[in-house]
Design a protein around this motif. Sequence first.
Motif, short mmCIF file in Angstrom:
data_model
loop_
_atom_site.label_atom_id
_atom_site.label_comp_id
_atom_site.label_asym_id
_atom_site.label_seq_id
_atom_site.Cartn_x
_atom_site.Cartn_y
_atom_site.Cartn_z
N ALA A 1 -13.68 -39.02 24.09
CA ALA A 1 -15.09 -39.23 24.40
C ALA A 1 -15.42 -38.61 25.75
CB ALA A 1 -15.42 -40.72 24.38
N GLN A 2 -16.59 -38.94 26.30
CA GLN A 2 -16.98 -38.39 27.60
C GLN A 2 -15.98 -38.79 28.67
OE1 GLN A 2 -21.25 -38.38 29.03
NE2 GLN A 2 -20.40 -39.90 30.42
N GLY A 3 -15.39 -37.80 29.34
CA GLY A 3 -14.36 -38.10 30.32
C GLY A 3 -14.08 -36.92 31.23
N PRO A 4 -12.80 -36.67 31.54
CA PRO A 4 -12.46 -35.65 32.54
C PRO A 4 -12.85 -34.23 32.14
CG PRO A 4 -10.48 -36.51 31.47
CD PRO A 4 -11.61 -37.42 31.09
N ARG A 5 -12.78 -33.89 30.86
CA ARG A 5 -13.16 -32.54 30.45
C ARG A 5 -14.67 -32.32 30.62
NH1 ARG A 5 -8.35 -32.56 30.14
NH2 ARG A 5 -7.02 -31.18 28.89
N VAL A 6 -15.45 -33.34 30.34
CA VAL A 6 -16.89 -33.23 30.57
C VAL A 6 -17.18 -32.99 32.04
CG1 VAL A 6 -19.08 -34.51 30.54
CG2 VAL A 6 -17.60 -34.55 28.52
N ALA A 7 -16.52 -33.75 32.90
CA ALA A 7 -16.72 -33.58 34.35
C ALA A 7 -16.33 -32.17 34.79
CB ALA A 7 -15.91 -34.62 35.11
N GLU A 8 -15.23 -31.66 34.26
CA GLU A 8 -14.79 -30.30 34.61
C GLU A 8 -15.79 -29.26 34.11
OE1 GLU A 8 -11.10 -27.16 33.74
OE2 GLU A 8 -10.95 -29.24 33.06
N PHE A 9 -16.28 -29.43 32.90
CA PHE A 9 -17.26 -28.49 32.34
C PHE A 9 -18.52 -28.49 33.19
CE2 PHE A 9 -20.13 -27.52 28.45
CZ PHE A 9 -20.13 -26.17 28.73
N GLU A 10 -18.98 -29.66 33.59
CA GLU A 10 -20.17 -29.75 34.43
C GLU A 10 -19.98 -28.99 35.75
OE1 GLU A 10 -21.87 -34.16 33.09
OE2 GLU A 10 -20.38 -34.00 34.70
N GLU A 11 -18.83 -29.19 36.37
CA GLU A 11 -18.55 -28.53 37.65
C GLU A 11 -18.51 -27.01 37.49
OE1 GLU A 11 -15.08 -28.46 41.12
OE2 GLU A 11 -15.11 -30.07 39.62
N ARG A 12 -17.82 -26.55 36.46
CA ARG A 12 -17.71 -25.11 36.23
C ARG A 12 -19.06 -24.50 35.85
NH1 ARG A 12 -12.42 -22.90 34.81
NH2 ARG A 12 -10.79 -24.47 35.14
N PHE A 13 -19.84 -25.21 35.03
CA PHE A 13 -21.13 -24.67 34.62
C PHE A 13 -22.08 -24.57 35.80
CE2 PHE A 13 -25.34 -24.66 32.65
CZ PHE A 13 -25.17 -23.71 31.67
N ALA A 14 -22.11 -25.59 36.64
CA ALA A 14 -22.98 -25.56 37.82
C ALA A 14 -22.64 -24.37 38.70
CB ALA A 14 -22.85 -26.87 38.60
N ALA A 15 -21.36 -24.13 38.91
CA ALA A 15 -20.94 -23.00 39.75
C ALA A 15 -21.35 -21.68 39.13
CB ALA A 15 -19.43 -23.05 39.97
N SER A 16 -21.19 -21.54 37.82
CA SER A 16 -21.50 -20.28 37.17
C SER A 16 -22.99 -19.98 37.17
CB SER A 16 -20.97 -20.28 35.72
OG SER A 16 -21.75 -21.12 34.89
N GLN A 17 -23.81 -21.03 37.14
CA GLN A 17 -25.26 -20.85 37.09
C GLN A 17 -25.92 -20.97 38.47
OE1 GLN A 17 -26.50 -19.73 34.16
NE2 GLN A 17 -24.31 -19.84 33.66
N GLN A 18 -25.10 -21.11 39.50
CA GLN A 18 -25.57 -21.16 40.89
C GLN A 18 -26.57 -22.30 41.12
OE1 GLN A 18 -26.84 -17.24 42.22
NE2 GLN A 18 -25.15 -16.23 41.15
N VAL A 19 -26.21 -23.48 40.59
CA VAL A 19 -27.03 -24.67 40.77
C VAL A 19 -26.17 -25.78 41.37
CG1 VAL A 19 -28.69 -24.15 38.95
CG2 VAL A 19 -26.59 -25.38 38.39
N GLU A 20 -26.82 -26.76 41.98
CA GLU A 20 -26.08 -27.81 42.69
C GLU A 20 -25.48 -28.85 41.75
OE1 GLU A 20 -28.95 -26.56 43.53
OE2 GLU A 20 -28.98 -26.12 45.68
N HIS A 21 -26.21 -29.24 40.71
CA HIS A 21 -25.77 -30.36 39.88
C HIS A 21 -25.94 -30.02 38.40
CE1 HIS A 21 -25.84 -32.73 43.57
NE2 HIS A 21 -27.06 -32.24 43.80
#
Length: 382
Positions: A33-53
């Motif tokens: 379920a929602q867990g560490p992979r979701v958190a990692e995906f969020e962090e990587r996506f934010a960085a790739s799209q040049q957004v804070e959150h």
Amino acid sequence: MSAVVTRLPVMRPWLGDEETAAVAEVIASGWVAQGPRVAEFEERFAASQQVEHAVATSSCTTALHLALAVAGIGPGDDVVVPSFSFIATANAATYVGARPVFADVCELTGNVTAHTIERVLTPRTRAVVVVDQGGVPVDLDAIRELCDARDILVVEDAACGAGSTYRGRPVGAGADVTAWSFHPRKILTTGEGGMLTTPHADWALRARRLREHAMSAGAADRHAHVLAPQEEYLEIGFNHRMTDLQAAVGIVQLGKLPEIVARRRELAATYTAALAGDQGLRVVRDPSYGTTNFQSYWVEVLDAHPRTRDEVLEALADAGVSARRGIMATHLEPAYRRHSGRVAQLPVTERLTRRTLILPLFHQMAASDQGRVLDVLLEPGA
């Protein structure tokens, strides 16, 4: 006996062994379920799209819903949206009790502009949802200038926008809050799924709570303790969560994004070059201020063409080619035809909806596949 014609799809996601391995690893971990992979995906996506959150969700629709909710849009508010968009864009405004007000679009890009938005503003307008239609970036600067002066929130529906750019930056980076889609028809897929991105830390924090029933302590936080902390439900929330299974696929897909976009632009260039001399067809192109990922390669069938749009679709279908009608006009759908919202004249929307189609375009597409499509479009006398 005639040979069986293999059906050519309009879109096929590019998935392989890396995604399979990523999902297997999540299953082996026991936390799906929602867990560490979701958190990692969020962090990587934010960085790739040049957004804070970034806040992962179950779909782009739920991301749009959360976007309007955390921004405080609700009953009594008007939200300007393009009618020339999938119905979810207008639905999100309806979900929070606001009234969608439909704006027309630019005939070249299929996107709303500052001019088309200004024509339908009302005293109750508190938000505008702009869409990067088919991956074509919306011209955001002029819209921000219009809306910022009036204290109107700008939400970007970048469902189709991953990998597109606006003035040298990823689309979505300049909005107050942006929603993304990872549906299989999109550039980057997690099967189903979406993402909310925003520069506002407080909005991101509230979106994280609201997507998980507004619990004060999420499931992953409680799982980290032998004696789980007692959660509280701080407001009425939703179940808009992404799973770690989906996020694992998304992490792999995100790493492939530059290659996916480059391949789609290569295929689009082949279509554009082949159709350049046809005076009866107008193809989608990059606008002067950005680049499109060609999530959809759409074509307008002009009056000069010997066939109508629907006749072209029928000819493609007869050849085993799965093209699609162009983007819908939401204000003409039964769900909104009799709604209480204000509907202005939308001549460009109605024309594009009636005359456009979407051609097959996917990463694995061979030259022979494109040849089948072009043979129909360029058939002598057609």
